[in-house]
Design a protein around this motif. Sequence first.
Motif, PDB file in Angstrom:
ATOM      1  N   ALA A 157      -1.685  15.355   3.305  1.00  0.00           N
ATOM      2  CA  ALA A 157      -0.487  16.047   2.819  1.00  0.00           C
ATOM      3  C   ALA A 157       0.524  16.315   3.922  1.00  0.00           C
ATOM      4  N   GLY A 158       0.154  16.030   5.169  1.00  0.00           N
ATOM      5  CA  GLY A 158       1.051  16.313   6.277  1.00  0.00           C
ATOM      6  C   GLY A 158       1.132  17.777   6.629  1.00  0.00           C
ATOM      7  N   LEU A 159       0.162  18.577   6.152  1.00  0.00           N
ATOM      8  CA  LEU A 159       0.139  20.009   6.455  1.00  0.00           C
ATOM      9  C   LEU A 159      -0.541  20.283   7.791  1.00  0.00           C
ATOM     10  N   ASP A 160      -1.248  19.306   8.315  1.00  0.00           N
ATOM     11  CA  ASP A 160      -1.899  19.392   9.614  1.00  0.00           C
ATOM     12  C   ASP A 160      -1.881  17.992  10.225  1.00  0.00           C
ATOM     13  N   SER A 161      -2.136  17.904  11.518  1.00  0.00           N
ATOM     14  CA  SER A 161      -2.108  16.617  12.218  1.00  0.00           C
ATOM     15  C   SER A 161      -3.499  16.250  12.716  1.00  0.00           C
ATOM     16  N   PRO A 162      -3.879  14.984  12.631  1.00  0.00           N
ATOM     17  CA  PRO A 162      -5.179  14.574  13.172  1.00  0.00           C
ATOM     18  C   PRO A 162      -5.158  14.543  14.694  1.00  0.00           C
ATOM     19  N   ASP A 163      -6.338  14.627  15.281  1.00  0.00           N
ATOM     20  CA  ASP A 163      -6.442  14.485  16.736  1.00  0.00           C
ATOM     21  C   ASP A 163      -6.123  13.059  17.157  1.00  0.00           C
ATOM     22  N   GLU A 164      -6.494  12.126  16.308  1.00  0.00           N
ATOM     23  CA  GLU A 164      -6.179  10.710  16.546  1.00  0.00           C
ATOM     24  C   GLU A 164      -6.095  10.005  15.199  1.00  0.00           C
ATOM     25  N   GLY A 165      -5.472   8.841  15.205  1.00  0.00           N
ATOM     26  CA  GLY A 165      -5.320   8.076  13.979  1.00  0.00           C
ATOM     27  C   GLY A 165      -3.950   8.261  13.352  1.00  0.00           C
ATOM     28  N   GLN A 166      -3.736   7.597  12.214  1.00  0.00           N
ATOM     29  CA  GLN A 166      -2.444   7.605  11.538  1.00  0.00           C
ATOM     30  C   GLN A 166      -2.608   7.842  10.042  1.00  0.00           C
ATOM     31  N   VAL A 167      -1.609   8.514   9.477  1.00  0.00           N
ATOM     32  CA  VAL A 167      -1.488   8.669   8.026  1.00  0.00           C
ATOM     33  C   VAL A 167      -0.165   8.018   7.634  1.00  0.00           C
ATOM     34  N   ILE A 168      -0.242   6.839   7.029  1.00  0.00           N
ATOM     35  CA  ILE A 168       0.950   6.072   6.656  1.00  0.00           C
ATOM     36  C   ILE A 168       1.190   6.250   5.160  1.00  0.00           C
ATOM     37  N   LEU A 169       2.292   6.904   4.804  1.00  0.00           N
ATOM     38  CA  LEU A 169       2.633   7.125   3.405  1.00  0.00           C
ATOM     39  C   LEU A 169       3.924   6.397   3.073  1.00  0.00           C
ATOM     40  N   ASP A 170       3.826   5.463   2.155  1.00  0.00           N
ATOM     41  CA  ASP A 170       4.994   4.689   1.710  1.00  0.00           C
ATOM     42  C   ASP A 170       5.723   4.077   2.917  1.00  0.00           C
ATOM     43  N   GLY A 171       4.903   3.566   3.872  1.00  0.00           N
ATOM     44  CA  GLY A 171       5.455   2.859   5.015  1.00  0.00           C
ATOM     45  C   GLY A 171       5.855   3.715   6.203  1.00  0.00           C
ATOM     46  N   MET A 189       0.823  -1.192   0.000  1.00  0.00           N
ATOM     47  CA  MET A 189       0.000   0.000   0.000  1.00  0.00           C
ATOM     48  C   MET A 189       0.872   1.264   0.000  1.00  0.00           C
ATOM     49  N   ILE A 190       0.514   2.224  -0.845  1.00  0.00           N
ATOM     50  CA  ILE A 190       1.204   3.502  -0.830  1.00  0.00           C
ATOM     51  C   ILE A 190       0.682   4.382   0.303  1.00  0.00           C
ATOM     52  N   LEU A 191      -0.638   4.330   0.525  1.00  0.00           N
ATOM     53  CA  LEU A 191      -1.244   5.195   1.538  1.00  0.00           C
ATOM     54  C   LEU A 191      -2.227   4.407   2.391  1.00  0.00           C
ATOM     55  N   GLU A 192      -2.098   4.557   3.695  1.00  0.00           N
ATOM     56  CA  GLU A 192      -3.041   3.953   4.638  1.00  0.00           C
ATOM     57  C   GLU A 192      -3.557   5.042   5.579  1.00  0.00           C
ATOM     58  N   ILE A 193      -4.838   5.271   5.536  1.00  0.00           N
ATOM     59  CA  ILE A 193      -5.489   6.210   6.447  1.00  0.00           C
ATOM     60  C   ILE A 193      -6.176   5.379   7.525  1.00  0.00           C
ATOM     61  N   ARG A 194      -5.738   5.537   8.772  1.00  0.00           N
ATOM     62  CA  ARG A 194      -6.218   4.674   9.850  1.00  0.00           C
ATOM     63  C   ARG A 194      -6.959   5.479  10.917  1.00  0.00           C
ATOM     64  N   ASN A 195      -8.278   5.443  10.839  1.00  0.00           N
ATOM     65  CA  ASN A 195      -9.134   5.981  11.906  1.00  0.00           C
ATOM     66  C   ASN A 195      -8.771   7.411  12.308  1.00  0.00           C
ATOM     67  N   ILE A 196      -8.633   8.287  11.322  1.00  0.00           N
ATOM     68  CA  ILE A 196      -8.272   9.662  11.670  1.00  0.00           C
ATOM     69  C   ILE A 196      -9.517  10.496  11.965  1.00  0.00           C
ATOM     70  N   SER A 197      -9.377  11.326  12.971  1.00  0.00           N
ATOM     71  CA  SER A 197     -10.424  12.265  13.360  1.00  0.00           C
ATOM     72  C   SER A 197      -9.790  13.635  13.534  1.00  0.00           C
ATOM     73  N   LYS A 198     -10.582  14.666  13.297  1.00  0.00           N
ATOM     74  CA  LYS A 198     -10.073  16.032  13.449  1.00  0.00           C
ATOM     75  C   LYS A 198     -11.194  16.954  13.893  1.00  0.00           C
ATOM     76  N   SER A 199     -10.907  17.748  14.936  1.00  0.00           N
ATOM     77  CA  SER A 199     -11.864  18.731  15.444  1.00  0.00           C
ATOM     78  C   SER A 199     -11.188  20.086  15.537  1.00  0.00           C
ATOM     79  N   PHE A 200     -11.995  21.127  15.494  1.00  0.00           N
ATOM     80  CA  PHE A 200     -11.505  22.486  15.671  1.00  0.00           C
ATOM     81  C   PHE A 200     -12.333  23.167  16.752  1.00  0.00           C
ATOM     82  N   HIS A 201     -11.642  23.935  17.589  1.00  0.00           N
ATOM     83  CA  HIS A 201     -12.350  24.664  18.642  1.00  0.00           C
ATOM     84  C   HIS A 201     -12.784  26.023  18.109  1.00  0.00           C
ATOM     85  N   GLN A 202     -14.078  26.307  18.237  1.00  0.00           N
ATOM     86  CA  GLN A 202     -14.616  27.599  17.838  1.00  0.00           C
ATOM     87  C   GLN A 202     -15.100  28.333  19.079  1.00  0.00           C
ATOM     88  N   PRO A 203     -14.603  29.560  19.304  1.00  0.00           N
ATOM     89  CA  PRO A 203     -14.902  30.277  20.548  1.00  0.00           C
ATOM     90  C   PRO A 203     -16.398  30.403  20.850  1.00  0.00           C
TER      91      PRO A 203
END
Length: 220
Positions: free
Chosen positions: A54-68, A1-15
């Motif tokens: 793209a690795g421009l931001d990080s998830p709150d949880e989970g993994q982004v596996i690119l080329d291992g 696999m070139i790319l594996e997206i594993r259970n990623i979640s992302k939230s943003f806090h809004q005032p």
Amino acid sequence: MILEIRNISKSFHQPRSGTLEVLKQISFNLGAGETTAITGQSGSGKTTLLSLIAGLDSPDEGQVILDGEDLCAMKESRLSRYRAMKIGIVFQQFHLMPHLSARENISLPLEILKQEQIQDRADAMLEKVGLLDRRHHLPGELSGGECQRVAIARALIIKPALLLADEPTGNLDIETGEKVARLLFDLVEKENKTLILVTHNPNLANQCQKIRKLDRGRLV
């Protein structure tokens, strides 16, 4: 696999409204040479997902596996170089350097990576996108379609493991957009590139092998 997206979640806090869950437990894989479209309404999380891949931001949880390699586990200095070596990005707004010629814009990723035979490689890519005769022109002297072809060449010149395209025809008229799309998919096939395409355009999405739809932060 070139790319594996594993259970990623992302939230943003809004005032004012508190925590906004943008992505919820997203998982999918991509093999070498596979093409997939990410579709969904505005606000469904497409841009956020692309930023995480793209690795421009990080998830709150989970993994982004690119080329291992797990992008989320890398320190910023290593991540920046790995991203520059492994990921090519085509943006809707081109994002070319206005003071650099077409050749210089395409050469920039190779300059950053301190590669060799830069000019020859840039000219070879210009020929592939049909712009060798425009290599000395600045972006302001090129049409929108030509600028996007330069952007595609710039994204591909590093021979990336993964190509990301964010609404690559969204800033073009219908006829020009269709020509640019044909060029993009032709090069992806010839170069055997793995492609993730974010688009609202169903005709463009249908040219990918798979379509994944985001709805309120979840793949459906």
